[in-house]
Design a protein around this motif. Sequence first.
Motif, mmCIF file in Angstrom:
data_model
loop_
_atom_site.group_PDB
_atom_site.id
_atom_site.type_symbol
_atom_site.label_atom_id
_atom_site.label_comp_id
_atom_site.label_asym_id
_atom_site.label_seq_id
_atom_site.Cartn_x
_atom_site.Cartn_y
_atom_site.Cartn_z
ATOM 1 N N SER A 1 39.766 59.110 44.244
ATOM 2 C CA SER A 1 38.518 59.799 44.571
ATOM 3 C C SER A 1 37.404 58.825 44.971
ATOM 4 O O SER A 1 36.235 59.224 45.089
ATOM 5 C CB SER A 1 38.058 60.655 43.378
ATOM 6 N N ASP A 2 37.772 57.546 45.147
ATOM 7 C CA ASP A 2 36.844 56.500 45.612
ATOM 8 C C ASP A 2 35.746 56.162 44.613
ATOM 9 O O ASP A 2 34.737 55.544 44.980
ATOM 10 C CB ASP A 2 36.209 56.897 46.955
ATOM 11 N N VAL A 3 35.916 56.571 43.361
ATOM 12 C CA VAL A 3 34.969 56.135 42.326
ATOM 13 C C VAL A 3 35.208 54.660 42.020
ATOM 14 O O VAL A 3 34.270 53.882 41.851
ATOM 15 C CB VAL A 3 35.122 56.991 41.050
ATOM 16 N N PHE A 4 36.490 54.271 41.976
ATOM 17 C CA PHE A 4 36.873 52.871 41.816
ATOM 18 C C PHE A 4 37.389 52.346 43.153
ATOM 19 O O PHE A 4 38.074 53.063 43.881
ATOM 20 C CB PHE A 4 37.994 52.721 40.789
ATOM 21 N N SER A 5 37.065 51.100 43.460
ATOM 22 C CA SER A 5 37.610 50.445 44.650
ATOM 23 C C SER A 5 38.718 49.474 44.226
ATOM 24 O O SER A 5 38.844 49.131 43.040
ATOM 25 C CB SER A 5 36.511 49.673 45.382
ATOM 26 N N LYS A 6 39.497 49.025 45.189
ATOM 27 C CA LYS A 6 40.565 48.086 44.865
ATOM 28 C C LYS A 6 39.990 46.767 44.353
ATOM 29 O O LYS A 6 40.544 46.153 43.429
ATOM 30 C CB LYS A 6 41.455 47.834 46.078
ATOM 31 N N SER A 7 38.894 46.323 44.936
ATOM 32 C CA SER A 7 38.280 45.078 44.468
ATOM 33 C C SER A 7 37.819 45.209 43.015
ATOM 34 O O SER A 7 37.897 44.246 42.236
ATOM 35 C CB SER A 7 37.096 44.698 45.360
ATOM 36 N N MET A 8 37.361 46.411 42.629
ATOM 37 C CA MET A 8 36.979 46.649 41.235
ATOM 38 C C MET A 8 38.174 46.497 40.309
ATOM 39 O O MET A 8 38.073 45.941 39.210
ATOM 40 C CB MET A 8 36.405 48.059 41.074
ATOM 41 N N LEU A 9 39.315 46.997 40.758
ATOM 42 C CA LEU A 9 40.525 46.918 39.928
ATOM 43 C C LEU A 9 40.947 45.470 39.718
ATOM 44 O O LEU A 9 41.383 45.092 38.626
ATOM 45 C CB LEU A 9 41.656 47.723 40.564
ATOM 46 N N TYR A 10 40.807 44.642 40.762
ATOM 47 C CA TYR A 10 41.137 43.222 40.610
ATOM 48 C C TYR A 10 40.162 42.535 39.653
ATOM 49 O O TYR A 10 40.561 41.688 38.847
ATOM 50 C CB TYR A 10 41.132 42.530 41.972
ATOM 51 N N ARG A 11 38.890 42.899 39.741
ATOM 52 C CA ARG A 11 37.913 42.322 38.815
ATOM 53 C C ARG A 11 38.167 42.815 37.395
ATOM 54 O O ARG A 11 38.012 42.065 36.424
ATOM 55 C CB ARG A 11 36.494 42.711 39.247
ATOM 56 N N LEU A 12 38.591 44.071 37.265
ATOM 57 C CA LEU A 12 38.915 44.608 35.947
ATOM 58 C C LEU A 12 40.076 43.841 35.327
ATOM 59 O O LEU A 12 40.105 43.618 34.115
ATOM 60 C CB LEU A 12 39.259 46.096 36.066
ATOM 61 N N ASN A 13 41.003 43.405 36.159
ATOM 62 C CA ASN A 13 42.127 42.608 35.669
ATOM 63 C C ASN A 13 41.626 41.309 35.032
ATOM 64 O O ASN A 13 42.113 40.890 33.981
ATOM 65 C CB ASN A 13 43.078 42.303 36.823
ATOM 66 N N GLU A 14 40.641 40.666 35.640
ATOM 67 C CA GLU A 14 40.071 39.442 35.081
ATOM 68 C C GLU A 14 39.382 39.715 33.743
ATOM 69 O O GLU A 14 39.473 38.912 32.807
ATOM 70 C CB GLU A 14 39.071 38.845 36.078
ATOM 71 N N ILE A 15 38.703 40.856 33.658
ATOM 72 C CA ILE A 15 38.012 41.223 32.424
ATOM 73 C C ILE A 15 39.019 41.483 31.303
ATOM 74 O O ILE A 15 38.781 41.132 30.145
ATOM 75 C CB ILE A 15 37.117 42.451 32.670
ATOM 76 N N LEU A 16 40.163 42.074 31.639
ATOM 77 C CA LEU A 16 41.207 42.302 30.636
ATOM 78 C C LEU A 16 41.732 40.977 30.093
ATOM 79 O O LEU A 16 42.021 40.862 28.893
ATOM 80 C CB LEU A 16 42.355 43.111 31.239
ATOM 81 N N GLU A 17 41.860 39.984 30.956
ATOM 82 C CA GLU A 17 42.301 38.671 30.499
ATOM 83 C C GLU A 17 41.281 38.071 29.534
ATOM 84 O O GLU A 17 41.658 37.448 28.534
ATOM 85 C CB GLU A 17 42.503 37.755 31.701
ATOM 86 N N MET A 18 39.994 38.263 29.819
ATOM 87 C CA MET A 18 38.955 37.778 28.920
ATOM 88 C C MET A 18 39.017 38.491 27.571
ATOM 89 O O MET A 18 38.904 37.862 26.514
ATOM 90 C CB MET A 18 37.579 37.984 29.563
ATOM 91 N N ALA A 19 39.213 39.814 27.600
ATOM 92 C CA ALA A 19 39.271 40.593 26.360
ATOM 93 C C ALA A 19 40.477 40.186 25.523
ATOM 94 O O ALA A 19 40.409 40.138 24.291
ATOM 95 C CB ALA A 19 39.329 42.087 26.681
ATOM 96 N N GLU A 20 41.590 39.871 26.189
ATOM 97 C CA GLU A 20 42.781 39.430 25.476
ATOM 98 C C GLU A 20 42.527 38.083 24.806
ATOM 99 O O GLU A 20 42.920 37.861 23.643
ATOM 100 C CB GLU A 20 43.954 39.320 26.452
ATOM 101 N N LYS A 21 41.857 37.177 25.497
ATOM 102 C CA LYS A 21 41.538 35.867 24.916
ATOM 103 C C LYS A 21 40.567 36.021 23.750
ATOM 104 O O LYS A 21 40.678 35.321 22.746
ATOM 105 C CB LYS A 21 40.951 34.954 25.992
ATOM 106 N N GLU A 22 39.605 36.948 23.883
ATOM 107 C CA GLU A 22 38.677 37.195 22.786
ATOM 108 C C GLU A 22 39.432 37.655 21.542
ATOM 109 O O GLU A 22 39.148 37.216 20.422
ATOM 110 C CB GLU A 22 37.648 38.250 23.181
ATOM 111 N N SER A 23 40.413 38.540 21.738
ATOM 112 C CA SER A 23 41.198 39.049 20.616
ATOM 113 C C SER A 23 41.912 37.918 19.891
ATOM 114 O O SER A 23 41.951 37.883 18.653
ATOM 115 C CB SER A 23 42.221 40.071 21.132
ATOM 116 N N LYS A 24 42.467 36.968 20.639
ATOM 117 C CA LYS A 24 43.170 35.842 20.024
ATOM 118 C C LYS A 24 42.198 34.916 19.304
ATOM 119 O O LYS A 24 42.523 34.357 18.251
ATOM 120 C CB LYS A 24 43.951 35.078 21.087
#
Length: 247
Positions: A152-175
């Motif tokens: 529905s174009d609420v999220f763009s593909k570039s947003m999804l790639y940036r979200l991937n980077e944020i997930l990596e940060m959240a995973e490192k925070e958890s550790k």
Amino acid sequence: LGLLFACGLPESRFTISRLHALSLQFNNFFSIYLPHILGTVEQFKNIYTIFAGGDDLFVIGPWNRVIEFSLYIRDKFSEYACKNEEVHISSGITFVKSSTPVNVICERAEELLEVAKSEGKDRVCMFNRVVQWKDLRDLLRIRDRIEGLFESDVFSKSMLYRLNEILEMAEKESKLIEDKKIEIKDVYNLKWRPMLSYLFARNIKIKEEGKESTEDLILEFVKLVEKYRGDLIIPLWQILYAHRRYS
């Protein structure tokens, strides 16, 4: 499985014939019922059996269908075992190019299967993440949620790639929290919440009035990331794989 054969029958019924019957029932599920599923369930007709028998199976097919099939066959096997909580299926799912030799695919899948087993029973490993089957079901619902926002174009593909980077940060925070030790070079990973908020606030496009707000989506995804951390890579990468372009 070894424990089931060793201790699953009471001593008064522990006979060669009953052990044989138990072994045969396991084999029947993988060598008879499984091929029946692949031949009759429309969405799985492009999945092919390389090996199925005993208590083991190895299949090849379209990557998205294999994910659906893995959860489907796990549920069917659970029903077959009368929901016995001590009878599990573990799985390793690898994603390869169509030209990859079958023996290489087998080796990679076997490696991921061992990774899944190393973290406990009743788990699946894909995208180098190990999750329990019940969590995979939730992650697939999250995939559908993200997919809907993307379509529905609420999220763009570039947003999804940036979200991937944020997930990596959240995973490192958890550790870091688990290790109870944070060095200066690791502080950056603690910023994923404001970075996610900024990413959504700058890029989300709500087209219809009365629909969920940007603030609602920020709160929803902060909660999802806090709960699943790096496991959200599973639904996210499925969407990115599905929409990648081939040159």
